[in-house]
Design an enzyme around this catalytic site. Structure first.
Site, short mmCIF file in Angstrom:
data_model
loop_
_atom_site.label_atom_id
_atom_site.label_comp_id
_atom_site.label_asym_id
_atom_site.label_seq_id
_atom_site.Cartn_x
_atom_site.Cartn_y
_atom_site.Cartn_z
N THR A 183 -6.58 -49.39 -68.36
CA THR A 183 -6.78 -50.29 -66.55
C THR A 183 -6.01 -51.32 -66.76
O THR A 183 -5.66 -52.38 -67.43
CB THR A 183 -8.35 -50.11 -67.03
OG1 THR A 183 -8.27 -51.55 -68.13
CG2 THR A 183 -9.57 -49.42 -67.33
N GLU A 328 -9.78 -44.33 -65.56
CA GLU A 328 -11.32 -43.78 -66.79
C GLU A 328 -11.57 -42.44 -66.30
O GLU A 328 -11.71 -41.71 -66.62
CB GLU A 328 -12.12 -44.69 -66.57
CG GLU A 328 -12.27 -45.78 -66.75
CD GLU A 328 -11.52 -47.50 -66.27
OE1 GLU A 328 -11.28 -46.38 -65.68
OE2 GLU A 328 -12.09 -48.32 -66.58
N LYS A 437 -25.18 -60.85 -52.27
CA LYS A 437 -26.47 -59.83 -52.43
C LYS A 437 -26.65 -61.16 -51.62
O LYS A 437 -27.39 -62.53 -52.40
CB LYS A 437 -26.57 -60.42 -54.15
CG LYS A 437 -26.42 -59.21 -55.13
CD LYS A 437 -27.31 -58.73 -56.27
CE LYS A 437 -26.59 -58.25 -57.27
NZ LYS A 437 -26.18 -57.68 -58.64
N TRP A 442 -28.88 -55.85 -49.93
CA TRP A 442 -27.29 -56.24 -50.44
C TRP A 442 -26.18 -56.21 -48.96
O TRP A 442 -26.36 -54.37 -48.05
CB TRP A 442 -26.82 -55.10 -51.06
CG TRP A 442 -27.51 -54.64 -52.27
CD1 TRP A 442 -28.41 -56.11 -53.11
CD2 TRP A 442 -26.84 -54.16 -53.88
NE1 TRP A 442 -28.99 -55.54 -54.48
CE2 TRP A 442 -28.27 -54.17 -54.72
CE3 TRP A 442 -26.83 -52.60 -54.04
CZ2 TRP A 442 -28.23 -53.68 -56.18
CZ3 TRP A 442 -26.55 -52.14 -55.05
CH2 TRP A 442 -27.96 -52.80 -56.36
P1 AMP Z 1 -7.95 -48.19 -61.14
O1 AMP Z 1 -8.89 -47.95 -62.74
O2 AMP Z 1 -7.05 -48.99 -61.21
O3 AMP Z 1 -7.57 -46.82 -60.52
O4 AMP Z 1 -9.22 -48.22 -59.81
C1 AMP Z 1 -10.28 -47.88 -60.35
C2 AMP Z 1 -10.68 -47.90 -59.35
O5 AMP Z 1 -10.01 -48.10 -57.87
C3 AMP Z 1 -12.53 -47.98 -58.27
O6 AMP Z 1 -12.93 -48.12 -59.43
C4 AMP Z 1 -12.68 -48.19 -57.70
O7 AMP Z 1 -13.38 -49.72 -57.38
C5 AMP Z 1 -11.70 -48.08 -56.46
N1 AMP Z 1 -10.61 -47.53 -55.32
C6 AMP Z 1 -10.48 -46.06 -56.13
N2 AMP Z 1 -10.77 -45.12 -55.23
C7 AMP Z 1 -10.93 -45.70 -54.25
C8 AMP Z 1 -11.62 -45.23 -52.43
N3 AMP Z 1 -10.74 -44.22 -52.23
N4 AMP Z 1 -11.69 -46.27 -52.11
C9 AMP Z 1 -12.58 -47.75 -52.87
N5 AMP Z 1 -12.20 -47.77 -53.71
C10 AMP Z 1 -11.11 -47.12 -54.68
#
Ligand code: AMP
Length: 534
Positions: A183, A328, A437, A442
């Protein structure tokens, strides 16, 4: 009960490689190299070389489950690694070249990578942490032809040449590991996710379906998303399965290079993060006639895409496909498509719907949870998005202390706050840690950001929570103006006022030069909080 009569046939990535070789031998894989020249070969050459890599790795003593790291841009040799490493029973570990060198070293050591395949242009990056890691062998891909110190490194091409060309694929159980990614870790140490052959194969089968990315043999696919970001969103595997032409941008990710590649190579589908689309939309505005990209499908994910960017891309004849996922989740977990029963929506309503992240793809189940239990699907109630399915991780690699990332009944807690409407469309309103918050209510920072970015003078905006003695937290908006534009905080508030209840509006608006970003293109709100809260 009776037994099924079906064969037991493993779902492994090697099948895609064989299939591409057998059926799509003439289809091209095109890569832009660091010197901007174009490398071009066919699936026949690609499959031959991927198998040479696999055979050479086995001859070098790679054992099932051993990790082989890649530190590479998007190009043909990375695609070879995507298939060649898993074909041995080994594990492809893609390293994020945008992370700080210390973090890359931590990840390599945590994963215990044995070998590394690296672009020659990235050797200076490796040199920054070389003394912190101990690879057994390092293979350098000669993209520039620059000489490489033979006492420190081996040539990838020489390594491939050690193969006899008679690769005998070992039998692999579909549940064995094929790839891993860490990650991006905006807080804390990066965590490893390990993908099985089965998960990647099922993800690919889902990804090509019409209501997901709708990929077929007719397509030319340009993955802008780095191949070190969550399996390149599955594009290399899907491309090989359907035998689509693949086009890789190398290190050249500026809007003009991309648009030129889309136009010249007849790209029909591309995928990347909104920052890229922001730049592309601007370039199209500046030079409306320069490139023909009509009909291109633009997959956007990784962060919320502003409504204004969707409008601009669609005005230029592109079709925006909004998708959501995570490291994930392999990553594709939801896609936004219009249901047939919604055909009567106005064009404006359709664009608004596209700002949502879509409905969960087949075999991914989604729910939103609050302390009191599952929240209603009414498009209003916010809760933490939880998902489960065959390509969703159920743990992190060698991290037993991450139980809080999973619910008691085994769903992945995504850390995203979302609403789900009556039709099942998910809307990500925040990260858990970015939600504001205010007095028990929210406030969605993403909603505010999108609305602010709708102002013609604004290039970008990020909204964060700042502590408040009475309301607990209140929104602060950090705004980047377009070059040469001005607007006062009062005017911006007046612009927002009709769109939100009064308590939703930011207490403070500050103008900054640039919004800090993570290595995968997300707003780095922790940095903004440091700056404005201390
Ligand atoms: P990563 O593991 O680097 O791919 O990050 C995943 C996170 O990116 C997700 O939990 C979201 O917070 C954000 N994310 C991924 N796709 C989107 C989307 N289409 N719109 C908003 N946030 C997104």
């Amino acid at each position: 009960m009776i037994q099924s009569t079906m064969m037991s046939f493993p779902l492994t990535l090697t099948h895609f490689l064989d299939r591409a070789e057998r059926y799509y031998a003439k289809t091209e894989i095109v890569s832009r190299l660091p010197d901007r020249s174009i490398h071009r070969y066919t699936y026949a050459a690609f499959a031959k070389r991927a198998k040479q890599l696999a055979e050479s790795l086995l001859r070098a003593g790679l054992n099932p489950g051993d990790r082989v790291a890649t530190l590479m841009w998007n190009h043909y040799a990375h695609a070879e690694a995507y298939f060649g490493i898993p074909a041995t029973g080994g594990v492809l570990h893609t390293l994020n070249l945008r992370l700080p060198p210390n973090d890359i070293a931590y990840i390599i050591n945590h994963a215990e990578d044995r070998f590394l395949i690296i672009d020659d242009v990235l050797l200076p990056l490796l040199e920054q942490f070389r003394d912190q890691v101990s690879f057994e062998r390092i293979f350098v891909v000669p993209l520039t032809g620059q000489p490489v110190n033979p006492t420190r490194y081996e040539s990838y091409e020489d390594f491939l040449a050690t193969a006899t060309g008679r690769f005998l694929a070992p039998s692999i159980d579909e549940n064995e590991a094929a790839a891993m990614c860490y990650t991006s870790g905006t807080t804390g140490r990066p965590k490893g996710v390990v993908y099985s052959h089965r998960a990647l194969v099922l993800h690919t089968l889902m990804e090509v379906t019409p209501d997901a990315l709708n990929l077929s043999n007719q397509d030319a696919i340009l993955p802008l998303v780095p191949m070190f970001h969550v399996n390149g969103w599955g594009f290399p595997y899907a491309g090989a399965m359907v035998g689509a032409k693949q086009v890789y941008p190398g290190p050249h990710l500026d809007p003009e290079s991309l648009l030129e590649l889309i136009d010249r190579e007849g790209v029909t589908v591309t995928g990347g993060v909104p920052t890229i689309w922001l730049g592309v939309a601007e370039a199209l505005e500046c030079f409306p006639k320069r490139w023909n990209i009509k009909g291109t499908r633009v997959v956007s994910g990784g962060a919320a895409i502003p409504e204004g960017t969707i409008r601009k891309l669609e005005a230029n004849g592109c079709h925006v496909l909004h998708a959501w996922g995570m490291t994930e989740t392999t990553p594709l977990a939801s896609t936004n498509f219009l249901k047939k029963t919604m055909n009567d929506l106005t064009e404006d309503e359709k664009i608004k719907l596209k700002t949502k992240q879509g409905i969960a793809v087949p075999f991914v189940e989604a729910r939103i949870m609050r302390e009191e239990g599952e929240a209603a699907w009414d498009g209003k109630a916010m809760g933490e998005l939880e998902v489960r399915g065959p390509w969703i991780t159920s743990s992190y690699y060698r991290q037993p202390e991450t139980a809080s990332s999973f619910s008691k009944d085994g769903w992945l807690r995504t850390g995203d706050i979302a609403t789900i409407d009556e039709e099942g469309y998910i809307k990500i309103t925040d990260r858990t840690k970015d939600l504001i918050k205010s007095g028990g209510e929210w406030i969605s920072s993403v909603d505010l950001e999108n609305a602010i970015m709708g102002h013609p003078a604004v290039a970008e905006a990020a909204v964060i929570a700042i502590p408040h003695p009475k309301w607990q937290e209140r929104p602060l908006a950090a705004v980047v103006l377009k070059p040469g534009q001005t607007v006062s905080p009062e005017d911006l508030l007046a612009f927002l006022a009709p769109q939100f209840p009064k308590w939703y509006l930011p207490d403070t608006i500050v103008f900054i030069d640039e919004i800090p970003r993570t290595s995968t293109g997300k707003f780095m709100k922790a940095k903004l909080r440091e700056q404005f809260i201390g």
